[in-house]
Design an enzyme around this catalytic site. Sequence first.
Site, PDB file in Angstrom:
ATOM      1  N   SER A   1     -14.035 -10.617 -13.748  1.00 53.10           N
ATOM      2  CA  SER A   1     -13.134 -11.104 -12.718  1.00 53.10           C
ATOM      3  C   SER A   1     -12.811 -12.583 -12.904  1.00 53.10           C
ATOM      4  CB  SER A   1     -13.774 -10.894 -11.343  1.00 53.10           C
ATOM      5  OG  SER A   1     -12.836 -11.057 -10.329  1.00 53.10           O
TER       6      SER A   1
ATOM      7  N   ASP B   1      -5.654 -14.203  -4.292  1.00 52.70           N
ATOM      8  CA  ASP B   1      -6.965 -14.181  -4.950  1.00 52.70           C
ATOM      9  C   ASP B   1      -7.029 -15.176  -6.102  1.00 52.70           C
ATOM     10  OD1 ASP B   1      -9.591 -13.405  -5.226  1.00 52.70           O
ATOM     11  OD2 ASP B   1      -9.146 -11.729  -6.560  1.00 52.70           O
TER      12      ASP B   1
ATOM     13  N   HIS C   1     -12.223 -14.635  -5.035  1.00 53.68           N
ATOM     14  CA  HIS C   1     -13.409 -13.901  -4.608  1.00 53.68           C
ATOM     15  C   HIS C   1     -14.632 -14.195  -5.469  1.00 53.68           C
ATOM     16  CE1 HIS C   1     -12.016 -10.857  -7.660  1.00 53.68           C
ATOM     17  NE2 HIS C   1     -13.318 -10.738  -7.846  1.00 53.68           N
TER      18      HIS C   1
ATOM     19  N   GLY D   1     -18.005  -9.107 -13.699  1.00 55.74           N
ATOM     20  CA  GLY D   1     -18.148 -10.308 -14.502  1.00 55.74           C
ATOM     21  C   GLY D   1     -16.870 -10.695 -15.216  1.00 55.74           C
TER      22      GLY D   1
ATOM     23  N   LEU E   1      10.015 -13.838   6.417  1.00 56.13           N
ATOM     24  CA  LEU E   1      11.247 -13.334   7.023  1.00 56.13           C
ATOM     25  C   LEU E   1      11.079 -12.925   8.476  1.00 56.13           C
ATOM     26  CD1 LEU E   1      13.029 -11.106   4.339  1.00 56.13           C
ATOM     27  CD2 LEU E   1      13.647 -13.391   5.133  1.00 56.13           C
TER      28      LEU E   1
END
Length: 466
Positions: free
Chosen positions: A218, A145, A115, A216, A273
């Site tokens: 992240s 992510d 992101h 910031g 599955l």
Amino acid sequence: MQLAISARRYALFGVLVLAGLMSLVPEVQARSLPDFTELVEEASPAVVNISTTRVVNQRSGLQGFMNPEELPQLFRHFFGDQLPFNLPEGKAVPRQSLGSGFIISEDGYILTNNHVVEEADEIIVRLSDRRELTAKLIGSDPKTDIALLKIEARDLPVVELGKVSRLKVGEWVLAIGSPFGFDHTVTAGIISAMGRSLPNETYVPFIQTDVAINPGNSGGPLFNLKGEVIGINSQIYTRSGGFMGLSFAIPIDVAMNVVEQLKEDGRVVRGWLGVQIQEVDRDLAKSFGLDRPMGALIASVDEQGPAARSGIQSGDIVLEFDGHEISRAGDLPPAVGNLRPGNQAYAKVWREGRLMTLTVEVGARPEENKLATSQSAQNAPLGLIVKTLEEGTHQPRYGVQVERVLEGEAARAGIQVGDVITRLGYTRIRSVQDWQALVGNLASGEVVHLHVVREGRSHFVAIKVD
């Protein structure tokens, strides 16, 4: 008299001893707390600041982000992005965002969050020596992510990778990142929990910490006391939009599994599955003959999926998969997803009061367009599958009902399963055929509005045709 004097002497001696011990308390406490200075000196050169630029206009600039009234949401990704609510209609402007990352190879591979760099037109990596280099996006995986970047450089400092399996709740951890653009900011805390499942994050057993994380951070690394990266800071729990003591990191073993696939194939393929699962509560556990709530209850099985071929049935409770204990329903998806399609695994299931072991060969998750029917393909321009309107107390007299919401503009606009669409633009919709004819004539990039009825209340939604 002599006895009284001796008593006073002993009392004075006791006071002096106690005072001496009290004076040592701060020193003892100081010795018991970790010293992060060497760790920071050795690890911080491999931590980078990531800034991205994306050219947007007012309407597209809001796609994928929160509406103003939705700002105090519970779980959110965090990076320094500003919402351009007051931009003139149609004006192209650059949107800039900030994040963090870390170098995993001397030749320039960098790990960060998807992101942070998603849909970026330009990615700039700033190194600890203040060099700024343009990065290439090698690949990304929105479901975990994770994004893998590459810069052209040599002999770069790299981080050491740790073992998530050795982590214990309560041990100290440290984060280095760029909150609000302040490079190489260090914060510390402890591991609060392991294997957390979060809403809409199926494939990641998150590490929960109380390390202070802000916009910031992240994509930045989470270190153990040995200076090894054991996670990637990704999300926070918040009601205010800021740090509230709950941070979540992606385990490094999950991230590196994704990295290997991105390097090899440029994409990630997961095991599948073909089941729907639910949590086992106290009443369900009792009804199925378990002494306590545990496992993942199979609610339904895709008849064409690998679970059905392996003998898994609706009503089975999966207690172990591929050697991983399944304590909660959320433990099963990452255990399955970490396997490559074609791999075999043993599943221990509780069926009709007894424990069974099944051999399961996981398959590949079908793409959305392969799962959709011919009707859904005709609805794809708006990312919606609709059906004939069901009768109900609060239903309007005409329209179509949303049966499924695919990934895309409709999902980002907040359309939900069960909503009734009565008009597309200014045209009333009286049947599925009306809907198909209208969406079939829409042009890519066109913006249309829908009149939506939800639980008796009406509102309009604007959607850009994908």
